[in-house]
Enzyme design. Structure first.
Site, mmCIF file in Angstrom:
data_model
loop_
_atom_site.group_PDB
_atom_site.id
_atom_site.type_symbol
_atom_site.label_atom_id
_atom_site.label_comp_id
_atom_site.label_asym_id
_atom_site.label_seq_id
_atom_site.Cartn_x
_atom_site.Cartn_y
_atom_site.Cartn_z
ATOM 1 N N ASP A 186 0.782 -1.231 -0.070
ATOM 2 C CA ASP A 186 0.033 0.090 -0.041
ATOM 3 C C ASP A 186 0.898 1.149 0.036
ATOM 4 O OD1 ASP A 186 -1.809 2.090 0.594
ATOM 5 O OD2 ASP A 186 -2.258 1.573 2.639
ATOM 6 N N GLU A 238 -0.181 10.990 1.103
ATOM 7 C CA GLU A 238 -1.658 10.511 1.147
ATOM 8 C C GLU A 238 -1.909 9.888 2.549
ATOM 9 O OE1 GLU A 238 -4.671 7.378 0.663
ATOM 10 O OE2 GLU A 238 -2.722 7.091 1.838
#
Lengths: 326, 347
Positions: free
Chosen positions: B175, B207
């Site tokens: 991820d 992010e």
């Protein structure tokens, strides 16, 4: 420095009602800058002109406070918070409304367990005999600041609103002492920081600087049995690495760190795990603005008796001034 | 493309959210030769532009974040033990007895110590450990540690790159390095073709601390269409089927208010038309992905979301099926090519 901070902290400036503090700051700096303006939200933007880099320097001039929401028939005033207000810190404190009306904050005596105290269990008593008399002085929607006049305790200053009038003082002293530079420097005394970094957001969009430096307070890890944090009062201004709203840009961090090294100033590094500050709004503006911050270590933040070191504040001025020249 | 090798290289790049300045150039090197221009912006977003040749060409943004969750050094005690603050969401339970790398003046290894069972109090055996209770041990005295390590230095998990059976791999930071690997795969797939539209392939930053890289990047690019590639939860024992997706069945295409209806339908159509495996990811609100930030950039951007199923997200043993990266590459490449003729019905 103490006199300046005493004057600054004394002025009324609850978020959204920054007129009094703004006028005071304007009077202090207007002869030292090339232009001065107030934007739609009430930010005070003072500019020293130049053809070099556009730099935004920000300190918020608003302070936390309360707003009257209901006046009962006996003249007691219920209130809501403006910014983060602790029910525990509020208990037994005095507040001053914008028109000068003083009141004391107390709690419903039947409440047995102070642990479950909420702001809704507190009220302001302005000494009125009834609703009618109270409303001659205070209307719902009026705001009040906590009382906490500035006192000197050794190298430490104790006062309300050091968050962030101490930062405002750093900007004012820098404006007064900064030699002519090539850079175009926008000193912004922002509004509504305590409501979510709102003034800084619009000011940054208006200015679109090449980079930004904010000056605000930070929490410390130097009081009895507190949470772990490396920042201590009196050990120098802190260069912010991150808080809840921003990871500071490495170029700005580097500028501040290297300037401190050059001047041989004591500094610390700030990692704040909670909360936000003006760079959080500035750095995300219009495609990204590299942002950093100088933080003044401050104990008991958001209480009427915040405490910070004068020498840290003096050193913050030196650090900011030299960073803007270089 | 050999996605295992690309992933292996990608997960070896330390890029803790907000500290991507040390890694942008390495991401850039993986895009070299696969587009016309490569830029790194002030947030260290890496942007590869593939220019189109159409008359009324549109700007398409493909976004995949390359930052990873990690830690910063928060304090160093008198004995040299290091306390951490986390950047992005770790469950502290998974950190016990892990190996870490501290990126100080040089890289040094450390371990996160775990109290032996013999010394745990009965209460401690019942409660989950918190990050404040964990310390990194480098083996050095405080004075030695402080020569190499300062407050604010980044710390990452040190885990192997495991090749499991059945095309699965397991390691940290999949991820969203899997999304970045897919992005590079799409660039590779389209490299010998000229499309009508300008495609901005963006490996974004920050992010994990609030979609910040995508926010500034989408403002700067001002795209007409955006496709976000990120990870969703793979199927795992004891987890609800509502929020998890089987591995090897293709990427999950998001549907919901965060995502543009026609754009999303076009992705499903193209998958169906070409026999590309895909699944449906139902997102009733905030997708928690960059799509949430990009959708409301400037005056609004039609945005779609493609998620690669990933087991054990935010641990050092994130696990995925390489075939799902390949399916994602196929889907998005076909979509971008189809836009040459089907733009009007897409947005």
């Amino acid at each position: 420095m103490f006199e300046l901070i005493k004057n600054l902290t004394d002025k009324f400036g609850v978020s959204g009602n920054e007129e009094e503090i703004r006028e005071f700051i304007k009077g202090e700096i207007k002869s030292k800058v090339d232009s001065i303006e107030v934007d739609a939200l009430g930010n005070l933007i003072a500019t020293k002109k130049g053809n070099g880099k556009k730099i935004m320097v920000a300190a918020h001039m608003d302070e936390i406070g309360v707003m009257a929401t209901h006046i009962d028939e006996k003249g007691f005033i219920r209130f809501s918070n403006i910014g983060w207000v602790s029910q525990n810190y509020s208990l037994g404190q005095r507040v001053r409304f914008k028109n000068g009306t003083i009141g004391t904050v107390f709690f419903e005596e039947k409440l047995d367990d102070l642990k479950s105290l909420k702001l809704s269990n507190l009220y302001i008593d302005i000494g009125a005999k009834n609703s009618e008399e109270a409303q001659k002085k205070v209307n719902i929607g009026d705001t009040a600041a906590f009382c906490g006049p500035a006192e000197l305790a050794g190298d430490m200053i104790i006062s309300k609103a050091l968050d962030d009038r101490s930062g405002c003082a750093v900007l004012i002293e820098t404006i007064k002492n900064l030699p002519k530079t090539d850079n175009e420097i926008y000193f912004v005394f922002t509004v509504q920081e305590e409501l979510g970094l709102r003034g800084a957001k619009t000011a940054a969009f208006r200015i679109l600087p090449d980079f930004a430096i904010a000056v605000d307070v930070t929490l410390t890890g130097d009081t009895p049995d507190c949470k772990t944090m490396e920042v201590k009062c009196g050990m120098g201004p802190a260069i912010k690495i991150k808080d809840g709203s921003v990871v500071c840009h490495n170029d700005v961090r580097k500028l501040l760190t290297e300037t401190a090294k050059k001047l041989n100033l004591p500094i610390q590094y700030e990692i704040l795990e909670r909360g936000g500050s003006d760079p959080g709004a500035i750095h995300l503006t219009a495609g990204g603005i590299p942002s950093g911050a100088i933080s003044i270590p401050c104990r008991y933040t958001h209480s009427p008796s915040e405490m910070a070191s004068i020498s840290d504040i003096d050193n913050a001025v030196k650090l900011l001034k030299e960073s803007l020249i270089g | 493309m050999d996605y295992k090798n690309v992933l292996k290289e990608l997960v070896g790049i330390p890029a803790v959210s907000g500290f991507e300045n040390v890694s942008g150039a390495r991401i850039k090197s993986l895009m070299v030769g696969k587009c016309d221009e490569i830029m790194i912006d002030s947030f260290y977003n890496v942007i590869g532009l593939k220019k189109g040749n159409g008359d009324n060409r549109k700007k398409i943004m493909i976004s995949a974040h390359y930052d990873e969750i990690g830690f910063l050094v928060k304090s160093i005690d008198d004995k040299g033990f290091i306390k951490l603050t986390s950047m992005g969401g770790f469950d502290p339970k998974i950190l016990l007895a892990q190996e870490v790398l501290i990126h100080g003046t040089r890289e040094i290894e450390g371990i996160i110590g775990a109290k032996p069972p013999h010394l745990l109090t009965p209460e401690e055996t019942k409660t989950a450990v918190k990050l404040v209770d964990l310390s990194v041990d480098t083996g050095m005295e405080a004075s030695e540690v402080k020569k190499i390590v300062s407050i604010g230095d980044i710390v990452t998990l040190k885990v192997p790159f495991l090749e499991l059976q059945g095309g699965k791999v397991s390691t940290k930071s999949l991820d969203n390095r899997s999304g970045v690997a897919a992005t590079i795969g799409i660039m590779n797939e389209l490299n010998d073709k000229t499309l009508k539209n300008d495609i901005y392939f963006v490996a974004t930053t920050q992010e994990e601390v609030g979609l910040r890289g995508a926010e500034v990047s989408s403002y700067n690019i001002d795209p007409d269409i955006a496709i976000v590639i990120d990870a969703c939860h793979g199927d795992m024992p004891d987890c609800s089927k509502d929020f998890t997706y089987p591995l090897g069945k293709g990427p999950a295409i998001g549907i919901g208010p965060n995502l543009h209806k026609k754009l999303t339908k076009k992705l499903f159509d193209i998958a169906k038309r070409n026999g590309v495996l895909c699944q449906t990811d139902v997102e009733p609100g905030n997708t928690g992905t960059e799509a949430w930030a990009i959708q409301v950039s400037r005056s609004g951007v039609p945005t779609a979301l493609i998620s690669i199923p990933l087991r054990y997200m935010h641990t050092g043993t994130e696990t995925l099926d390489i075939a799902d990266i390949e399916s994602s590459v196929k889907l998005v490449s076909l979509f971008l090519a189809a836009l040459d003729d089907e733009m009007e019905e897409t947005v």
